[in-house]
Design a protein around this motif. Structure first.
Motif, PDB file in Angstrom:
ATOM      1  N   ASP A 185      -5.539  -3.387  11.887  1.00 52.39           N
ATOM      2  CA  ASP A 185      -5.640  -4.062  10.583  1.00 52.39           C
ATOM      3  C   ASP A 185      -4.826  -5.351  10.641  1.00 52.39           C
ATOM      4  OD1 ASP A 185      -6.313  -4.488   7.933  1.00 52.39           O
ATOM      5  OD2 ASP A 185      -4.713  -3.239   7.126  1.00 52.39           O
ATOM      6  N   HIS A 234      -3.626  -9.019  10.409  1.00 54.54           N
ATOM      7  CA  HIS A 234      -3.828 -10.303   9.732  1.00 54.54           C
ATOM      8  C   HIS A 234      -2.466 -10.963   9.575  1.00 54.54           C
ATOM      9  CE1 HIS A 234      -2.658  -8.443   5.832  1.00 54.54           C
ATOM     10  NE2 HIS A 234      -3.474  -7.457   6.144  1.00 54.54           N
ATOM     11  N   TYR A 277     -16.439  -6.733   5.640  1.00 53.24           N
ATOM     12  CA  TYR A 277     -15.420  -5.859   5.030  1.00 53.24           C
ATOM     13  C   TYR A 277     -14.674  -6.624   3.924  1.00 53.24           C
ATOM     14  CZ  TYR A 277     -10.797  -3.759   4.551  1.00 53.24           C
ATOM     15  OH  TYR A 277      -9.638  -3.248   4.031  1.00 53.24           O
ATOM     16  N   GLU A 278     -14.315  -7.871   4.230  1.00 50.02           N
ATOM     17  CA  GLU A 278     -13.548  -8.676   3.265  1.00 50.02           C
ATOM     18  C   GLU A 278     -14.351  -8.957   1.995  1.00 50.02           C
ATOM     19  OE1 GLU A 278     -10.752 -11.010   6.565  1.00 50.02           O
ATOM     20  OE2 GLU A 278     -12.632 -11.902   5.914  1.00 50.02           O
ATOM     21  N   SER A 284       0.835  -1.202   0.000  1.00 58.00           N
ATOM     22  CA  SER A 284       0.000   0.000   0.000  1.00 58.00           C
ATOM     23  C   SER A 284       0.866   1.247   0.000  1.00 58.00           C
ATOM     24  CB  SER A 284      -0.886   0.054   1.241  1.00 58.00           C
ATOM     25  OG  SER A 284      -1.501  -1.164   1.459  1.00 58.00           O
ATOM     26  N   TYR A 343     -14.048  -5.886   0.027  1.00 57.01           N
ATOM     27  CA  TYR A 343     -12.664  -5.743  -0.449  1.00 57.01           C
ATOM     28  C   TYR A 343     -12.396  -6.696  -1.627  1.00 57.01           C
ATOM     29  CZ  TYR A 343      -7.590  -5.883  -0.580  1.00 57.01           C
ATOM     30  OH  TYR A 343      -6.287  -5.834  -1.013  1.00 57.01           O
ATOM     31  N   ARG A 365     -10.219  -8.350  -5.691  1.00 53.37           N
ATOM     32  CA  ARG A 365      -9.791  -9.684  -6.112  1.00 53.37           C
ATOM     33  C   ARG A 365     -11.020 -10.603  -6.180  1.00 53.37           C
ATOM     34  NH1 ARG A 365      -5.153 -11.214  -1.680  1.00 53.37           N
ATOM     35  NH2 ARG A 365      -7.008 -11.261  -0.347  1.00 53.37           N
ATOM     36  N   SER A 385      -7.973 -14.501   9.359  1.00 51.95           N
ATOM     37  CA  SER A 385      -6.807 -14.812   8.534  1.00 51.95           C
ATOM     38  C   SER A 385      -6.505 -16.314   8.531  1.00 51.95           C
ATOM     39  CB  SER A 385      -5.601 -14.035   9.084  1.00 51.95           C
ATOM     40  OG  SER A 385      -4.830 -13.511   8.056  1.00 51.95           O
ATOM     41  N   TYR A 405      -8.881 -17.723   6.146  1.00 54.87           N
ATOM     42  CA  TYR A 405      -8.436 -17.451   4.765  1.00 54.87           C
ATOM     43  C   TYR A 405      -7.373 -18.462   4.334  1.00 54.87           C
ATOM     44  CZ  TYR A 405     -10.280 -13.079   2.770  1.00 54.87           C
ATOM     45  OH  TYR A 405     -11.052 -12.131   2.161  1.00 54.87           O
TER      46      TYR A 405
HETATM   47  O1  LIG Z   1      -2.519  -5.672   3.604  1.00 54.96           O
HETATM   48  P1  LIG Z   1      -3.482  -4.532   3.536  1.00 54.96           P
HETATM   49  O2  LIG Z   1      -3.383  -3.663   4.751  1.00 54.96           O
HETATM   50  O3  LIG Z   1      -3.429  -3.757   2.242  1.00 54.96           O
HETATM   51  O4  LIG Z   1      -4.977  -5.214   3.667  1.00 54.96           O
HETATM   52  C1  LIG Z   1      -5.859  -5.425   2.563  1.00 54.96           C
HETATM   53  O5  LIG Z   1      -5.405  -6.479   1.727  1.00 54.96           O
HETATM   54  C2  LIG Z   1      -5.343  -7.789   2.362  1.00 54.96           C
HETATM   55  C3  LIG Z   1      -4.902  -8.779   1.294  1.00 54.96           C
HETATM   56  O6  LIG Z   1      -3.647  -8.467   0.821  1.00 54.96           O
HETATM   57  C4  LIG Z   1      -6.709  -8.182   2.910  1.00 54.96           C
HETATM   58  O7  LIG Z   1      -6.545  -9.370   3.694  1.00 54.96           O
HETATM   59  C5  LIG Z   1      -7.368 -10.481   3.402  1.00 54.96           C
HETATM   60  O8  LIG Z   1      -6.592 -11.418   2.656  1.00 54.96           O
HETATM   61  C6  LIG Z   1      -5.455 -11.944   3.377  1.00 54.96           C
HETATM   62  C7  LIG Z   1      -4.812 -12.976   2.473  1.00 54.96           C
HETATM   63  O9  LIG Z   1      -4.336 -12.360   1.290  1.00 54.96           O
HETATM   64  C8  LIG Z   1      -5.882 -12.575   4.707  1.00 54.96           C
HETATM   65  O10 LIG Z   1      -4.729 -12.989   5.442  1.00 54.96           O
HETATM   66  C9  LIG Z   1      -6.657 -11.568   5.538  1.00 54.96           C
HETATM   67  O11 LIG Z   1      -7.128 -12.182   6.723  1.00 54.96           O
HETATM   68  C10 LIG Z   1      -7.838 -11.065   4.722  1.00 54.96           C
HETATM   69  O12 LIG Z   1      -8.542 -10.049   5.456  1.00 54.96           O
HETATM   70  C11 LIG Z   1      -7.218  -7.121   3.859  1.00 54.96           C
HETATM   71  O13 LIG Z   1      -8.522  -7.467   4.293  1.00 54.96           O
HETATM   72  C12 LIG Z   1      -7.230  -5.763   3.123  1.00 54.96           C
HETATM   73  O14 LIG Z   1      -7.586  -4.745   4.041  1.00 54.96           O
END
Ligand SMILES: O=P(O)(O)O[C@H]1O[C@H](CO)[C@@H](O[C@H]2O[C@H](CO)[C@@H](O)[C@H](O)[C@H]2O)[C@H](O)[C@H]1O
Ligand SMILES: Nc1ncnc2c1ncn2[C@@H]1O[C@H](COP(=O)(O)OP(=O)(O)O)[C@@H](O)[C@H]1O
Length: 464
Positions: free
Chosen positions: A337, A339, A435-436, A165, A439, A444, A383, A386
């Motif tokens: 945030d 994960h 939220y997911e 990011s 997102y 994706r 996570s 996931y």
């Molecule tokens: O890493 P960021 O702060 O940009 O978070 C965003 O992108 C994440 C994915 O890259 C996303 O996470 C979701 O996918 C993960 C696996 O790729 C998983 O481990 C997380 O639990 C799941 O929420 C996140 O939600 C988004 O904000």
């Protein structure tokens, strides 16, 4: 607030005229560009600092530019997001810098030159580290260094090419500098929280060594632009590690437990370092209302969610009911945030938590509010789910083991097992899964079935 402020006074007039058409095309292609899906219709210069004059072999400009984009229907009027750019200027780009190309200038004062993202170039990256080492002041840029933390010279920089990011540069495997891309004025939790944790002696977070801020004429709050911290050499992130173990059919329980302990260490230190508050009926009602609003908005945006919305509501009304009965909860500063991808395991087996920015799309004031720590816990539990869903065949049992181990590890350190408060935990897990869904639908779509599977489970199971 003045829309255009030149802080160094030395940047050639009309610089933006040279860059404008190139940036319009280049900026939206960057992973860190937050305004995807809407065209950039123009830029205004918020601040410009010439770090190396453009008439030399290599010119270097530090820019803060506001990108103007049409508003989406119903959105609040917004001046446009402000981005940090480090623009290199050369006669021609050597092949090794080809991935950094922004374009060839055909208008304005830089006509005939090539401009590029200078973070990819060792000389500008060295210059940033040198400025941090010497606590330089250049125009409105303030390079600060924590007292007693030294930066040695001669560290070779390399840009991190992973999807991020923001953008990061590693210096000689000793430090990593994260330059924030979309910037906002005010205290940034990505510096605030690791600094507070370092001062508290918490060993689970890399302690900031130095940082970069901008002070703009006419603005009372400065902008945090970047943070330098020790580089954890050879560390693997939790997501990679979890997938690796899953592929080998290995249990992740011991690591999940260690992660639970690390999370609790961080929460305990944050509660010592920064204010905590008690959330009573009114605040919890507001919190539950916020979750319901997010659910309703998500159901509008993602049709697949709609059949489950009525059942999902009950997770949030159950929370409001508990609050109405007089239950109170403690809120504190949290990661915001969390994960698996935000956890790094050193070769010595220690877990570290990184990236305290919170959810970047949320306003700074909201990200800095005390919240129930279970919100972070819910993020990690999602996570594990996931990771399990990424494995073939899907590994529900694996996620269950991680969940139990993580909560136990958390309880060992904090004295509080999140499973003893199932209504709050369910509300936060549901909120995160919603939220997911949004997102994934946006970024994706192939991944949408992962949070949707959780949504189906939550909707089918009743806690009462
Ligand atoms: O890493 P960021 O702060 O940009 O978070 C965003 O992108 C994440 C994915 O890259 C996303 O996470 C979701 O996918 C993960 C696996 O790729 C998983 O481990 C997380 O639990 C799941 O929420 C996140 O939600 C988004 O904000
Ligand atoms: N202290 C560190 N040591 C080693 N690698 C790090 C460190 N901090 C960050 N990283 C690596 O850089 C990546 C991006 O860092 P992060 O703070 O999550 O940035 P962003 O906000 O851009 O996502 C992480 O996924 C991690 O792999």
């Amino acid at each position: 607030m003045a829309e255009t402020v030149t802080i160094s006074g030395t940047t050639s007039p009309g610089l933006l005229a040279s860059l404008d058409p190139l940036l319009r095309e280049w900026l939206p292609r960057q992973r860190w560009f937050a305004g995807k899906g809407r065209p950039v219709t123009g830029f205004s210069l918020v601040a410009a600092t010439e770090l190396l004059p453009a008439d030399g072999r290599l010119g270097l400009h530090h820019l803060l530019v506001r990108a103007h984009q049409p508003l989406t229907l119903g959105a609040e009027p917004h001046p446009g997001d402000c981005y940090q750019l480090l623009i290199g200027v050369r006669e021609a780009l050597p092949p090794r810098l080809a991935p950094a190309l922004i374009g060839h200038v055909d208008q304005g004062p830089l006509t005939g030159r090539t401009v590029y993202d200078a973070l990819y170039d060792p000389r500008p990256a060295e210059l940033l580290l040198e400025a941090l080492r010497t606590r330089a002041r250049i125009g409105g840029l303030r390079f600060e260094r924590e007292p007693g933390r030294e930066i040695r010279t001669g560290l070779v920089p390399r840009v991190v090419t992973a999807e991020q990011s923001n953008s990061s540069v590693v210096y000689g495997d000793t430090f990593i500098l994260k330059l924030l891309r979309r910037i906002v004025p005010g205290v940034n939790p990505d510096l605030e929280l690791p600094l507070a944790l370092a001062h508290e002696g918490c060993p689970r977070v890399p302690a900031p060594t130095a940082w970069l801020t901008a002070e703009l004429a006419g603005e009372s709050e400065s902008y945090v632009l970047g943070v330098l911290q020790p580089f954890l050499q050879g560390a693997t992130d939790g997501w990679e590690l979890a997938l690796r173990e899953l592929a080998k059919g290995e249990d992740f329980g011991a690591e999940a437990r260690a992660l639970g302990r690390a999370t609790a260490e961080v929460h305990t230190a944050l509660a010592r370092a920064l204010p905590t508050v008690t959330l009573g009926h009114t605040q919890m009602q507001l919190l539950a209302d916020g979750m319901i609003e997010r659910l309703d908005a998500a159901a509008q945006a993602v049709p697949a969610l709609r059949p489950y919305a009525p059942a999902l509501h009950s997770a949030f009304t159950a929370l409001a009911d508990l609050a109405a009965e007089g239950r109170t909860w403690t809120a504190q500063r949290i990661h915001g945030d969390l994960h698996l991808g935000q956890c790094l395991r050193s070769p010595a087996g220690q877990w570290w938590l990184i990236d305290f920015e919170g959810e970047p799309s949320k306003p700074l004031a909201e990200r800095r509010m005390p919240q129930p720590p279970v919100r972070d816990i819910a993020g990690m539990l999602r996570s594990f789910d996931y990771a399990a869903h990424s494995a073939v065949p899907q590994a529900e049992g694996w996620a269950e083991t991680c969940r139990a181990a993580y909560c136990s590890g958390y309880a060992e350190v904090s004295g509080h097992d999140p499973r003893t408060d199932p209504v709050l935990l369910r509300a936060y897990e549901t909120d995160k899964a919603i939220y997911e869904v949004v997102y994934e639908a946006r970024h994706r779509p192939d991944w949408l079935p992962v949070p949707m599977a959780a949504i189906e489970r939550y909707a089918a199971s009743d806690l009462h």
